[in-house]
Write a protein that holds these residues in place. Structure first.
Motif, PDB file in Angstrom:
ATOM      1  N   ALA A 241      19.897   0.067  33.902  1.00  0.00           N
ATOM      2  CA  ALA A 241      19.758   0.286  32.557  1.00  0.00           C
ATOM      3  C   ALA A 241      21.155  -0.035  31.749  1.00  0.00           C
ATOM      4  O   ALA A 241      21.332  -0.660  30.767  1.00  0.00           O
ATOM      5  N   LEU A 242      22.178   0.665  32.341  1.00  0.00           N
ATOM      6  CA  LEU A 242      23.466   0.312  31.769  1.00  0.00           C
ATOM      7  C   LEU A 242      23.961  -0.927  31.847  1.00  0.00           C
ATOM      8  O   LEU A 242      24.649  -1.419  30.676  1.00  0.00           O
ATOM      9  N   ASN A 243      23.706  -1.590  32.826  1.00  0.00           N
ATOM     10  CA  ASN A 243      23.686  -3.012  32.811  1.00  0.00           C
ATOM     11  C   ASN A 243      23.313  -3.782  31.737  1.00  0.00           C
ATOM     12  O   ASN A 243      23.947  -4.755  31.035  1.00  0.00           O
ATOM     13  N   GLY A 244      22.015  -3.611  31.674  1.00  0.00           N
ATOM     14  CA  GLY A 244      21.284  -4.108  30.621  1.00  0.00           C
ATOM     15  C   GLY A 244      21.867  -3.984  29.237  1.00  0.00           C
ATOM     16  O   GLY A 244      21.821  -4.736  28.203  1.00  0.00           O
ATOM     17  N   LEU A 245      22.452  -2.802  28.886  1.00  0.00           N
ATOM     18  CA  LEU A 245      22.862  -2.434  27.777  1.00  0.00           C
ATOM     19  C   LEU A 245      24.449  -2.958  27.505  1.00  0.00           C
ATOM     20  O   LEU A 245      24.954  -2.954  26.452  1.00  0.00           O
ATOM     21  N   GLY A 246      24.823  -3.845  28.641  1.00  0.00           N
ATOM     22  CA  GLY A 246      26.030  -4.473  28.515  1.00  0.00           C
ATOM     23  C   GLY A 246      27.267  -3.314  28.758  1.00  0.00           C
ATOM     24  O   GLY A 246      28.455  -3.655  28.599  1.00  0.00           O
ATOM     25  N   PHE A 247      26.762  -2.272  29.393  1.00  0.00           N
ATOM     26  CA  PHE A 247      28.044  -1.164  29.273  1.00  0.00           C
ATOM     27  C   PHE A 247      28.940  -1.573  30.676  1.00  0.00           C
ATOM     28  O   PHE A 247      30.000  -1.357  30.445  1.00  0.00           O
ATOM     29  N   THR A 248      28.155  -1.664  31.867  1.00  0.00           N
ATOM     30  CA  THR A 248      28.984  -2.000  32.709  1.00  0.00           C
ATOM     31  C   THR A 248      29.845  -3.151  32.862  1.00  0.00           C
ATOM     32  O   THR A 248      31.101  -3.057  33.161  1.00  0.00           O
ATOM     33  N   LYS A 249      29.351  -4.174  31.899  1.00  0.00           N
ATOM     34  CA  LYS A 249      30.228  -5.484  31.703  1.00  0.00           C
ATOM     35  C   LYS A 249      31.420  -5.098  30.812  1.00  0.00           C
ATOM     36  O   LYS A 249      32.686  -5.326  30.956  1.00  0.00           O
ATOM     37  N   TRP A 250      31.137  -4.131  29.821  1.00  0.00           N
ATOM     38  CA  TRP A 250      32.325  -3.672  28.966  1.00  0.00           C
ATOM     39  C   TRP A 250      33.098  -2.738  29.671  1.00  0.00           C
ATOM     40  O   TRP A 250      34.435  -2.970  29.612  1.00  0.00           O
ATOM     41  N   LEU A 251      32.716  -1.978  30.695  1.00  0.00           N
ATOM     42  CA  LEU A 251      33.630  -1.012  31.485  1.00  0.00           C
ATOM     43  C   LEU A 251      34.379  -1.908  32.282  1.00  0.00           C
ATOM     44  O   LEU A 251      35.553  -1.653  32.362  1.00  0.00           O
ATOM     45  N   THR A 252      34.122  -2.751  32.999  1.00  0.00           N
ATOM     46  CA  THR A 252      34.533  -3.872  34.077  1.00  0.00           C
ATOM     47  C   THR A 252      35.835  -4.522  33.399  1.00  0.00           C
ATOM     48  O   THR A 252      36.982  -4.637  33.465  1.00  0.00           O
ATOM     49  N   ASP A 253      35.431  -4.783  32.041  1.00  0.00           N
ATOM     50  CA  ASP A 253      36.386  -5.747  31.286  1.00  0.00           C
ATOM     51  C   ASP A 253      37.475  -4.820  30.707  1.00  0.00           C
ATOM     52  O   ASP A 253      38.854  -5.079  30.644  1.00  0.00           O
ATOM     53  N   VAL A 254      37.060  -3.473  30.216  1.00  0.00           N
ATOM     54  CA  VAL A 254      38.392  -2.473  29.775  1.00  0.00           C
ATOM     55  C   VAL A 254      38.945  -2.300  31.226  1.00  0.00           C
ATOM     56  O   VAL A 254      40.244  -2.072  31.066  1.00  0.00           O
ATOM     57  N   SER A 255      38.442  -2.073  32.313  1.00  0.00           N
ATOM     58  CA  SER A 255      39.285  -1.779  33.526  1.00  0.00           C
ATOM     59  C   SER A 255      40.056  -2.943  33.947  1.00  0.00           C
ATOM     60  O   SER A 255      41.438  -2.706  34.460  1.00  0.00           O
ATOM     61  N   ASP A 256      39.717  -4.093  33.696  1.00  0.00           N
ATOM     62  CA  ASP A 256      40.470  -5.258  33.878  1.00  0.00           C
ATOM     63  C   ASP A 256      41.689  -5.062  33.042  1.00  0.00           C
ATOM     64  O   ASP A 256      42.886  -5.716  33.467  1.00  0.00           O
ATOM     65  N   LYS A 257      41.555  -4.874  31.931  1.00  0.00           N
ATOM     66  CA  LYS A 257      42.721  -4.807  30.605  1.00  0.00           C
ATOM     67  C   LYS A 257      43.679  -3.989  31.147  1.00  0.00           C
ATOM     68  O   LYS A 257      44.828  -3.777  30.722  1.00  0.00           O
ATOM     69  N   HIS A 258      43.122  -2.579  31.656  1.00  0.00           N
ATOM     70  CA  HIS A 258      43.965  -1.397  32.001  1.00  0.00           C
ATOM     71  C   HIS A 258      44.057  -1.303  33.390  1.00  0.00           C
ATOM     72  O   HIS A 258      43.671  -0.255  34.138  1.00  0.00           O
ATOM     73  N   ARG A 259      44.611  -2.403  33.969  1.00  0.00           N
ATOM     74  CA  ARG A 259      44.443  -2.316  35.497  1.00  0.00           C
ATOM     75  C   ARG A 259      44.966  -1.145  36.323  1.00  0.00           C
ATOM     76  O   ARG A 259      44.677  -0.507  37.112  1.00  0.00           O
ATOM     77  N   LEU A 260      46.288  -1.018  35.809  1.00  0.00           N
ATOM     78  CA  LEU A 260      47.109  -0.001  36.692  1.00  0.00           C
ATOM     79  C   LEU A 260      46.487   1.425  36.424  1.00  0.00           C
ATOM     80  O   LEU A 260      46.284   2.052  37.557  1.00  0.00           O
ATOM     81  N   TRP A 261      45.920   1.487  35.059  1.00  0.00           N
ATOM     82  CA  TRP A 261      45.455   3.090  34.983  1.00  0.00           C
ATOM     83  C   TRP A 261      44.225   3.079  35.975  1.00  0.00           C
ATOM     84  O   TRP A 261      43.818   4.144  36.503  1.00  0.00           O
TER      85      TRP A 261
END
Ligand SMILES: Nc1ncnc2c1ncn2[C@@H]1O[C@H](COP(=O)(O)OP(=O)(O)O)[C@@H](O)[C@H]1O
Ligand SMILES: [Mg+2]
Lengths: 610, 287
Positions: A241-261
């Motif tokens: 469901a979170l995937n369908g809402l685009g949340f997991t994609k958002w989360l992976t993108d965010v974590s890609d941008k803040h890789r070190l953290w």
């Protein structure tokens, strides 16, 4: 008439298979008809969602079984008669209750990609009800167990299946929405806490899954399998469901941008696992096994996922690493009397395994595809046979190398329990931390190599070997390097394995282990790091959890693999490239594996081509 | 032009089992030249390219680049300075356009396994340089705007041009193009012609295989005609165009009917090739 017993069994099996095929066929027919009918009726979404939700609630509150099963009450409170105690439902019926409530509430809440969420709810409901109904019928010895018998009716399961179907059809009303794209350019003030929370949630979910259906010692409670799988279905539904809402994609993108953290938090969360409910001796052992497997699988991923070379004997490199470490450990059966510090032994193990990797990889200069698979398969078997026969006195033969002392550092044995500031930690926690470090190192190696000159060369070879050569890539060297590095990582993992299990025996390195590693890689998603970890975790945890299905265990396991590969050929957490390659078609496209029996160097030699 | 030719093939023969695909073919490519190689289907043009680039080892004969003999190893040939494209497009489908070209930089990058492993400052400089050069080349062939697309999602004509950019990334002295306009519409074909002229301007000598004789005659300084594995005629476009043997063998028609037939033939083969390409297979270029 005398029918040999085998025949009766065969007849029964055929009948069951025919029945399953019939049911699947009917379901597909119904699904297609329903979809066609609902395709241009988007307004049916809400009524269907409401109806499905109400049915789900009903199903959660109805009795599910007509008599007590052999191993005690299942599901809990199954004697609960109609709505006596609606909030008392626990276990899988609790999940169904939650899913039903979600279905009802979401019908009135404006959210994007609603149909994708209902699809997730429908699938989760379907998984939970189908599995539990099936289990009750199988375990209770007949359909009567889950319908009506001896004047008792228990239609919970049936109502649940109908609820699942109705919610599923709710998502079929009108076209499926695009997955919404959220802006992933967020400030640190948002990104850091969100990532922290997400990884903590992940940690808790992992701990919960590990502990589901077991006692602290890891002994299965009765019904451990269904309890675990119900939770797994529920969590998969939530993630979907979170995937369908685009949340997991958002989360992976965010974590890609803040890789070190992300890396720091992920490491922190991994190390925090012993402090959760999964922090028991037993689960530390399982977690260490998962880590050793995951590290090996990531190594294999270099060979298979990046370079596209099939290796069916990969477990041998883990074995080589383990035997080397064992021989330098001062175990009584060790061939050398010297004891190297663990780090030194691990490096020697890695180097020796790497050398063997290069040797095994050298035929790749001449053979491709299926032939290479056979060469590696043969190597795996040669290794196992050699170990069984104690070649060179290095393996202990059938007696194995037992009593390998645990690693110790600063006077602390890794296998003893640890106490820090009054907090008692389970024994094996130091091994667990060592394995977390190992997996982190292996991940770093993989990620850095993938994003480099040699990594691109591997991917180019995987996609089109001749074109790669035409780009100036020395494919022979690159392939041997893939084998060498992959084997080195496996050897490193083997050193940890030897000390942790304290016995290295040849039969730990059977062909099936190589296949399981390969399955972990493919299941998780080729060339994907989180995929390899998830794949390894599933392949180790599932058999543990499914123990009380005995004979059915392997069948269920195989069935799960087939289903995942059917509906998600790109793997559970696909690599970016692979995702793009496979996702929009939903079919497996064999990457540059076209068969053509032409000689790559006519007049030049006997190369065997794909 | 005088001096040693850039690329020279001497008496190259290629025999597959009983089939003689090439028989004693000679070819000389001078600096700055655009050479056209034409001939009917199955004449051995692609096979000849494969022999030049080391994908095939010729049964007899030698290939030299500026006087040095080329090895029969495609990677070494590319490093020496001969790059190619393929008749049936062979990009790396799951890489982006940019990544495809960066792979072309492979042999010109100095990055050992250790640098690949540790990603130090030298690694970052090298990667950046490779990316910059690749982006430049994508701009050069007119694909700058789609550098982030997966190559498999690009339209057909763009894929052909991407293959050229990828080949140019290897810093070649000689570029071999195997039917670079197959399946293209007239506008794309014209753009490709201009692109090849521009490539020549950068000092790269080019050999082009093409069916479209009009395209070849308007592009090349020199044309060689290959028929059934033998070099039939060679010379300037005017010489070749007027040679009765060419008209006889290649087109099978008297001179006055040629012009109309040429168009028709070119269209037909272009369509034909495209169909084969989409099916994923083709003669000649082995996979
Ligand atoms: N690897 C191979 N094995 C056998 N025959 C080949 C091979 N490659 C090419 N040929 C044959 O060589 C001949 C010339 O083919 P090709 O060079 O593809 O022609 P063209 O490119 O001029 O259309 C054809 O008859 C083809 O079947
Ligand atoms: Mg050809």
């Amino acid at each position: 008439m005398n029918i040999p017993p085998g025949w009766a069994w065969l007849g029964q099996a055929l009948l069951i298979i025919a029945g399953i095929i019939l049911v699947i066929w009917l379901c597909r027919l119904g699904e297609r008809r329903g979809t066609a009918y609902l395709a241009d009726r988007p307004a049916y979404l809400r009524p269907l969602a409401l109806l499905g939700g109400v049915l789900a609630l009903l199903s959660a509150l109805l009795p599910w079984v007509t008599f007590e099963l052999n191993d005690g009450v299942y599901p809990e409170l199954s004697t609960l008669q109609f709505f006596d105690e609606p909030w008392g439902v626990t276990g899988f019926r609790g999940f169904i209750l939650l899913l039903g409530l979600a279905s009802i509430v979401l019908a009135f809440v404006p959210i994007p990609a609603k149909r994708r969420v209902y699809r997730a709810i429908g699938l989760a409901l379907f998984g939970i009800t189908l599995f539990n109904t099936g289990f009750i019928i199988y375990y209770g010895g007949g359909i009567g167990a889950a319908t009506a018998a001896d004047g008792v009716v228990a239609f919970g399961g049936l109502v649940g299946l109908v609820a699942a179907a109705v919610v599923w059809f709710a998502h079929r009303s009108g076209p499926l929405e695009q997955v919404p794209l959220w802006n992933s350019k967020v400030s640190r003030a948002v990104a850091y806490p969100v990532l922290l929370l997400a990884f903590i949630a992940l940690l808790l979910v992992v701990a919960m899954l590990l502990r589901a259906g077991t006692t602290a010692d890891g002994d299965s409670r009765a019904y451990a399998g269904p309890i675990f799988l119900s939770l797994l279905f529920f969590i998969s539904g939530v993630i979907l469901a979170l995937n369908g809402l685009g949340f997991t994609k958002w989360l992976t993108d965010v974590s890609d941008k803040h890789r070190l953290w992300s890396v720091v938090v992920l490491l922190g969360c991994s190390i925090a696992l012993p402090f959760t409910e999964a922090g028991t001796d037993y689960w530390m052992t399982i977690a260490v096994n998962i880590g050793v497997y995951a590290a090996t699988a990531i190594g294999l991923n270099i060979v298979v996922g990046l370079a596209g070379l099939l290796d069916l004997g990969y477990i041998a490199f883990l074995g080589i690493g383990a035997y080397v470490a064992a021989n330098f450990s001062e175990a009584s059966a060790a061939a050398f009397g010297i004891k190297l510090p663990f780090l030194a032994a691990a490096i020697v193990a890695a180097v020796v395994a790497g050398v063997f990797g290069a040797i095994v990889g050298s035929p790749t200069l001449r053979v491709r595809g299926d032939y290479l698979a056979i060469v590696t398969l043969a190597f795996g078997e040669i290794f196992r046979k050699a170990a069984q026969n104690d070649i060179g006195g290095l393996t202990g033969g059938a007696n194995a190398i037992p009593d390998i002392p645990p690693i110790s550092a600063f006077g602390q044995s890794f296998s003893a329990p640890l106490e820090i500031g009054g907090v008692k930690l389970p024994s094996g926690v130091l091994y667990y931390i060592l394995v977390v470090v190992l997996v982190a190192v292996v991940m770093l190696v993989f990620a850095n190599l993938k994003d480099s000159r040699i990594g691109r060369a591997w991917i180019a070879i995987r996609e089109d070997e001749d074109a790669a050569r035409a780009m100036g890539i020395k494919t022979g060297q690159a392939k041997i390097l893939a084998f060498l590095i992959g084997a080195t990582l496996a050897g490193l993992a083997g050193a940890v394995f030897a000390h942790k299990t304290s016995t290295v025996a040849y039969d730990s390195f059977q062909f099936i282990e190589s296949v399981t590693l390969l399955a972990a890689v493919i299941l998780g998603g080729m060339a994907s790091i989180p995929g390899a970890v998830l794949g390894s975790a599933l392949l180790i945890v599932l058999p543990e959890k499914l123990r009380d299905f005995q004979d059915l265990r392997l069948f269920l396991f195989g069935l799960a693999l087939v289903l995942i590969m059917r509906f998600r050929p790109q793997g559970l957490i696909p690599d970016r490239h692979r995702r793009a390659e496979l996702a929009d078609e939903g079919v497996v496209e064999a990457p540059s594996q076209e068969h053509n029996v032409a000689d790559s160097t006519p007049g030049g030699g006997a190369a065997v081509t794909r | 032009m005088t001096g040693t030719p850039v690329l020279a093939a001497r008496d190259v023969s290629m025999v597959f089992g009983g089939l003689t695909a090439l028989s004693e073919v000679n070819l000389t490519l001078d600096e700055g030249q655009i050479l056209g190689l034409i001939g009917p289907n199955g004449a051995g043009k692609t096979t000849f390219f494969n022999c030049l680039t080391g994908l095939y080892t010729p049964t007899r004969g030698t290939v030299t680049l500026r006087g040095t003999r080329l090895p029969s190893d495609p990677a070494a040939v590319t490093v020496a300075g001969v790059a190619r494209t393929f008749q049936n497009i062979r990009l790396f489908p799951s890489m982006t356009a940019l990544e495809n070209v960066v792979v072309g930089r492979h042999s010109r990058m100095k990055q050992g396994p250790l640098a690949s492993l540790f990603h130090g400052p030298a690694y970052r400089r090298g990667e950046q340089a490779a990316r910059d050069r690749s982006l430049e080349l994508l701009e050069f062939v007119g694909l700058g705007r789609v550098h982030d697309e997966l190559s498999r999602n690009l339209p057909y004509g763009d894929q052909r041009r991407l293959e050229i950019a990828r080949a140019l990334a290897t810093d070649p002295s000689v570029l071999l193009l195997d039917e670079p306009t197959a399946g293209m519409n007239p506008q794309e074909t014209e753009a490709t012609r201009q692109l090849i002229f521009a490539i020549r301007e950068t000092g790269v000598a080019v050999v082009v295989i093409e069916h479209d004789t009009k395209f070849i005659f308007s592009l090349c300084d020199h044309v060689s005609v290959l028929v059934q594995g033998k070099l039939l005629v060679e010379g300037t476009p005017d010489v070749v165009r007027g040679d009765p043997r060419v008209i006889e063998a290649y087109l099978g028609k008297p001179p006055d009917e040629v012009e109309a037939e040429v168009r028709h033939y070119a269209d037909e083969t272009a369509d034909h090739t495209q169909v084969i390409e989409l099916d994923g297979g083709s003669e000649g270029d082995k996979r």
